[in-house]
Design an enzyme around this catalytic site. Structure first.
Site, PDB file in Angstrom:
ATOM      1  N   SER A   1       0.644 -12.635 -15.548  1.00 33.36           N
ATOM      2  CA  SER A   1       2.075 -12.348 -15.651  1.00 33.36           C
ATOM      3  C   SER A   1       2.427 -10.877 -15.533  1.00 33.36           C
ATOM      4  CB  SER A   1       2.626 -12.903 -16.976  1.00 33.36           C
ATOM      5  OG  SER A   1       2.863 -14.285 -16.871  1.00 33.36           O
TER       6      SER A   1
ATOM      7  N   LYS B   1       4.971  -9.784 -13.004  1.00 32.38           N
ATOM      8  CA  LYS B   1       6.411  -9.662 -13.244  1.00 32.38           C
ATOM      9  C   LYS B   1       6.870  -8.204 -13.330  1.00 32.38           C
ATOM     10  CE  LYS B   1       6.876 -14.153 -15.552  1.00 32.38           C
ATOM     11  NZ  LYS B   1       5.507 -14.563 -15.928  1.00 32.38           N
TER      12      LYS B   1
ATOM     13  N   SER C   1       8.440 -13.527 -20.960  1.00 29.15           N
ATOM     14  CA  SER C   1       7.663 -13.752 -19.732  1.00 29.15           C
ATOM     15  C   SER C   1       8.027 -15.070 -19.054  1.00 29.15           C
ATOM     16  CB  SER C   1       6.155 -13.717 -20.037  1.00 29.15           C
ATOM     17  OG  SER C   1       5.404 -13.609 -18.865  1.00 29.15           O
TER      18      SER C   1
ATOM     19  N   LYS D   1       4.368  -5.292 -20.052  1.00 28.14           N
ATOM     20  CA  LYS D   1       4.144  -6.693 -19.700  1.00 28.14           C
ATOM     21  C   LYS D   1       2.722  -7.133 -19.992  1.00 28.14           C
ATOM     22  CE  LYS D   1       5.725 -10.476 -18.476  1.00 28.14           C
ATOM     23  NZ  LYS D   1       4.735 -10.969 -19.456  1.00 28.14           N
TER      24      LYS D   1
END
Length: 391
Positions: free
Chosen positions: A64, A67, A124, A230
């Site tokens: 993730s 992102k 997320s 993140k």
């Protein structure tokens, strides 16, 4: 153009541009950090200076952390007016079908851009990522094309995206180095930490079923100064994190990939941040979007425009290092002429040690400039002639 003299600190080590520093060997690569990570990197944000790295160019699944690029394109769309925080986005069936981490969008549900942004930055949310990607580019596929184009623009040679979320997919990879470059670019939009720095919040607050958001990055709560960026996890990628923290005016970015547990991931990133703040400090020269000079465009409308920095500009030193004198200089590209769009690069700000240029940063125009009309050009010419007569 005028020259701006500034008292600066002595520079320990620098590259000519932020992009090239990432390819060099860190002076402190043997400090013994991130022992359990498969790869890692630690940089100072303003200069791009590498403070530590380990296998930083190894291509790995970013999970993730993908992102970060998704958020970068969202922030660009907000900055250029293609998107606004209060407009509503309708979730497609495809966006609502995303598995993994999500905010449980229903097909046809409408949510503001700001709430979807929170859903990505805090929880997320894969569904929120796809919903905004479709809003910006028309489809996830077209948005992914933009992601890869942006990676190329940033000079990232070891990154390739297949989706907006980081869900497992073949030929989807990045590196610790490239994630740091993306994070550094994202942090130019200072409002991003307003969202990535949230530890908990609610979506659908006024509904009968409010949704509790809790940040997947626990360091936001447990490490003073952390306000992003993140996390990531898949069984293939293991535990990953791109974190940023700011203390005493210095912001750093730490990336780890391939950690076996979230506990070791957080511990090793904390150690990297401790190292940066205990050993280094920065001297701030300019903030992002600070006026440093003016430019006259004889055939432009307006005729005179301010020149802005495109990013924060600092110098990094080891703590306790003595100070000395340096200077900065604006250098405008040849043949700059209207029309120009707001944000267009028109030159470089040079940080110099004597005659040697030690750092370069792009300069941009702060407003759009149209071609001047014939009537405007005639009036300017007449005014110039009057001034010459008076002289």
């Amino acid at each position: 153009m005028k020259k701006l003299s500034i008292l600066l600190v002595v520079l320990m080590f620098f590259s000519m541009t932020p992009q090239t520093i990432f390819g060099e060997e860190s002076k402190d690569s043997g400090v013994g950090l991130a022992k359990k990570a498969r790869s890692a990197i630690l940089i100072e944000r303003d200069t791009g200076e590498v403070l530590f790295k380990k296998n930083a160019d190894e291509e790995l699944p970013p999970a993730s952390m993908t992102k970060i690029m998704t958020l970068l394109l969202i922030m660009e769309a907000l900055d250029n007016g293609a998107l606004s925080l209060d407009e509503k986005v309708r979730a497609s069936e495809y966006a609502a079908s995303m598995g993994g981490s999500q905010i449980f969008l229903e097909a046809g549900e409408e949510m503001t851009v700001e709430d979807l942004l929170k859903g990505i930055a805090v929880a997320s949310g894969n569904d929120a990522s796809v919903a905004l990607a479709e809003k910006i580019a028309g489809s996830e596929e077209m948005f992914v094309k933009k992601m890869n184009e942006k990676a190329k623009e940033l000079g990232l040679k070891n990154t390739k995206f297949q989706n907006t979320t980081g869900l497992p997919e073949s030929d989807h990879y990045s590196t610790a180095n490239d994630m740091a470059v993306m994070a550094r670019e994202l942090l130019k939009y200072e409002n991003i930490t307003k969202y990535t720095g949230i530890y908990e919040d609610y979506l659908r607050k006024d509904s009968d079923d409010p949704f509790w958001l809790v940040n997947t990055n626990k360091l936001v709560r447990f490490y003073d100064g952390v306000d992003g960026l993140k996390t990531g996890y898949t069984s293939e990628a293991k535990y990953c994190l791109t974190a940023t923290a700011e203390k005493n005016g210095m912001r750093v970015i730490a990336v780890v990939m391939g950690e076996e547990t979230p506990k070791t991931r957080n511990a090793e990133v904390s150690q990297m941040l401790d190292y940066a703040f205990s050993q280094y400090e920065t001297k701030k020269l300019f903030e992002r979007n600070e006026v440093v000079d003016q430019l006259r465009l004889t055939k432009g409308e307006p005729e005179q425009v301010d020149i802005y920095t495109s990013e924060p500009i600092s110098i990094l030193i080891k703590k306790g290092q003595e100070m000395d004198g340096f200077s900065t200089e604006t250098k405008i590209d040849n043949n700059v002429k209207a029309p120009l769009k707001r944000g267009d690069k028109i030159g470089m700000l040079l940080v110099k040690d004597g005659e040697e240029t030690i750092y370069k940063s792009p300069l941009v125009v702060g407003v759009s400039v149209d071609k001047a009309s014939l009537w405007s050009l005639w009036k300017r010419n007449l005014m110039d002639q009057v001034l010459k007569i008076k002289q």
